[in-house]
Design an enzyme around this catalytic site. Structure first.
Site, short mmCIF file in Angstrom:
data_model
loop_
_atom_site.label_atom_id
_atom_site.label_comp_id
_atom_site.label_asym_id
_atom_site.label_seq_id
_atom_site.Cartn_x
_atom_site.Cartn_y
_atom_site.Cartn_z
N ILE A 28 0.93 -1.40 0.13
CA ILE A 28 -0.14 0.16 -0.08
C ILE A 28 1.09 1.30 -0.03
O ILE A 28 1.82 1.41 0.73
CB ILE A 28 -0.69 -0.03 1.29
N ASP A 30 2.37 5.21 0.65
CA ASP A 30 2.42 5.84 1.80
C ASP A 30 3.29 7.13 1.78
O ASP A 30 3.70 7.39 0.50
CB ASP A 30 3.07 4.75 2.97
N ASP A 99 -7.24 16.47 1.19
CA ASP A 99 -8.52 16.17 1.08
C ASP A 99 -9.41 16.23 2.32
O ASP A 99 -8.98 15.61 3.19
CB ASP A 99 -8.76 14.74 0.61
N ASP A 201 -14.30 17.26 -0.12
CA ASP A 201 -15.10 16.15 -0.48
C ASP A 201 -16.64 16.61 -0.67
O ASP A 201 -17.21 16.96 0.44
CB ASP A 201 -14.84 14.91 0.56
N LEU A 206 -23.46 18.87 1.77
CA LEU A 206 -23.19 18.79 3.26
C LEU A 206 -24.61 19.26 4.07
O LEU A 206 -24.76 18.70 5.08
CB LEU A 206 -22.41 20.41 3.62
N GLU A 264 -15.30 19.54 -4.35
CA GLU A 264 -15.87 18.30 -5.14
C GLU A 264 -17.39 18.73 -5.45
O GLU A 264 -17.99 18.55 -4.36
CB GLU A 264 -15.35 16.91 -4.72
N HIS A 325 -10.09 9.61 -9.08
CA HIS A 325 -10.06 8.29 -8.44
C HIS A 325 -11.54 7.77 -8.54
O HIS A 325 -11.80 6.65 -7.85
CB HIS A 325 -9.54 8.29 -7.18
N ASP A 326 -12.45 8.48 -8.90
CA ASP A 326 -14.08 8.02 -8.79
C ASP A 326 -14.58 7.61 -10.33
O ASP A 326 -15.70 7.52 -10.39
CB ASP A 326 -14.92 9.02 -8.39
#
Ligand code: GLC
Ligand code: CA
Length: 524
Positions: A28, A30, A99, A201, A206, A264, A325-326
């Site tokens: 993973i 780092d 983020d 994000d 919200l 975002e 990433h989405d």
């Protein structure tokens, strides 16, 4: 014209930390790994890195479920390592963006553990609790973006809590002023540590309707689409009160000088524009995601550029995003040849570009076997096309090394080895070289950074536009087609072309040919 801010001149590079560089063999990525690759990012020509969440997290949604907003997950490293990374980045002239995930925490966050402990706990109101409907079922019809009802039953206190995403990601109650104060403290915690800004994000989610009204049915719903598309998000997104919160985040950043607030926000352009704030006191850049699922044609893109430019409030700064990433990677959406056209587009449009890691080497979506699926979105709604593992596969550094140099251990997602940084490095015709050349071109041409955009025209498969600043004028022509096309140009010199052969070519006024999938930038 006022002096531009660093984020207006700059180019942002998004790092998905799990997948960039592993340093300790656990498979993973780092912080030490990212630190070791900062020279690469800086040499590419980017100005800022945005790192997806690195906070302590049970990783139900790979870090977007935060259990402590003011620390680093041991899997990624430590606070001192993060501080070291910031120093190193700044030394290289790179800004660091974090983020910020304020809409929901992890269900393991101490705030939520307190909140769910009893109905009269002081933090009860920090989350969205509601009594059941008369039949005992969920209080209303709201659906989770990860499938199923957005309400989770809590046996212990006999109420439901709301989660826009996973049940492990309870939504915070942003109408509660203690929540606002706590989150303001989080922003300041990182700003005090030298962070240059945030990507926030799901900023548009919200606030939810305070009467908890049912969302209306979506008349355009097609069977096979993800479940939450059955409903319009009338009462669960883009509520008017959200803007006051955006303003307060912005005010906090302003206390620290030149920091950037990026949101975002997946909304149509007119609604998106509101996030700049009525008086330019909102987000610096509400992310412009239109290219992510645009039909890849000259006419579509031309219309999009014109409409966006027209919709921008006077002092608003534009931005463009090609991947994240989405969403499926650009090279998989449009193919390898058109991914080069897309690179020229992203880096010559007016506004700040965001590059998703690996797109600069033309990475494609990875092949993920059934038993390799890690994304909860895919695990909960298999086969709905929601899975995001393919665009999250590890960065390909060097093809000849095990796991392309990403890890010595077993990578958390399979590593593709179709191409790598090392191989593309010295090859002038590679995607990596194209990105580097484009980034150098931006730095050396004020017209690309602060010029106007004009004459945006689609003619057949060819899109052309001009960028102008003072006496500098650049003509950009992109061939979205699979056939050679002729383009009308003024006289000038090609300063960049996707087929390197044409660099420096003198063009006479008149028609010039563009090969299939070719893009050029000419100084005219
Ligand atoms: C944002 C993130 C996504 C995450 C979701 C919930 O859309 O980009 O990866 O799953 O928020 O936090
Ligand atoms: Ca690691």
């Amino acid at each position: 014209m006022p002096e531009l801010k660093w984020w207006q001149r700059g180019v942002i590079y998004q790092i998905y930390p799990r997948s960039f560089q592993d340093s300790n063999g656990d498979g993973i990525g780092d912080l030490v790994g990212i630190d070791a690759r900062l020279e690469y990012v800086s040499a590419l020509g980017a100005d800022a890195v945005w790192i997806s969440p690195i906070y302590p997290s049970p990783m139900a949604d790979f870090g977007y479920d935060v259990a402590d907003y003011c620390d680093i997950d041991p899997m990624f490293g430590s606070l001192p390592e993060f501080e070291q990374l910031v120093i190193h980045a700044h030394h290289l002239g790179l800004k660091v963006l974090l983020d910020f995930v304020p809409n929901h925490s992890s269900n393991r966050h101490p705030w939520f553990e307190e909140s769910r402990s009893s109905r009269d706990n002081p933090k009860r109101d920090w989350y969205l609790w509601h009594d059941p409907a008369p039949d005992g079922g969920p209080p209303n019809n709201w659906l989770s973006r990860m499938g199923g009802s957005a309400w989770e039953w809590d046996e212990h206190t006999g109420q439901y809590y709301y989660h826009a995403f996973l049940p492990e990601q309870p939504d915070l109650n942003w109408r509660n002023h203690d929540v606002r104060r706590a989150m303001d403290g989080v922003l300041r915690f990182w700003l005090d540590r030298g962070v240059d800004g945030f990507r926030v994000d799901v900023l548009w989610l919200l606030i939810k309707d305070d009467q908890f009204r049912d969302n209306p049915l979506n008349p355009a719903y097609q069977p096979g689409e993800p479940e939450h598309h059955r409903l319009l998000q009338t009462y669960t997104e883009d509520q008017p009160e959200v803007h006051e919160i955006v303003r307060s985040m912005r005010a906090t950043l302003d206390d620290y000088g030149d920091r950037v607030l990026i949101g975002e926000i997946y909304l149509p352009v007119t609604q998106l524009m509101k996030y700049y704030g009525a008086a330019g006191d909102g987000a610096d850049m509400p992310f412009n995601f239109q290219l992510l699922n645009a039909r890849w044609s000259a006419a579509t893109i031309a219309g999009m550029i014109r409409d966006y430019d027209r919709a921008l409030p006077e002092h608003a700064w534009p931005n463009w995003v090609l991947g994240n990433h989405d969403n499926p990677r650009i090279a998989s959406r449009v193919g390898a040849a058109q991914a080069r056209v897309a690179a020229v587009l992203l880096l010559t449009l007016r506004g700040t570009p965001t590059i998703y890691y690996g797109d600069e080497i033309g990475m494609t979506d990875g092949d993920i076997e059934r038993d390799q699926v890690r994304d909860p979105a895919e695990l909960r709604q298999p086969g709905m096309g929601q899975g995001r593992d393919p665009e999250r596969t590890p960065m390909q550094w060097e093809r000849s090394l095990p796991n392309a140099g990403f890890t010595d251990g077993k990578p958390w997602l399979p590593v593709a080895t179709n191409s790598s940084v090392r191989e593309q490095d010295g090859d002038t015709s590679s995607m990596l070289s194209l990105y580097r050349r484009l980034l150098i071109l931006r730095r050396s041409h004020a017209a690309l950074v602060q010029g106007t955009i004009a004459n945006v025209v689609a003619n057949g498969d060819v899109l052309t536009y001009e960028r102008r600043y003072r006496d500098q004028s650049l003509f950009i022509a992109l061939n979205f087609g699979v056939e050679c096309a002729m383009v009308q140009s003024r006289s000038g010199v090609v300063v960049l072309s996707t087929s390197t052969r044409r660099d420096g070519e003198v063009v006479a006024a008149g028609t010039i040919p563009l090969a299939a999938g070719e893009a050029i930038v000419a100084s005219v």
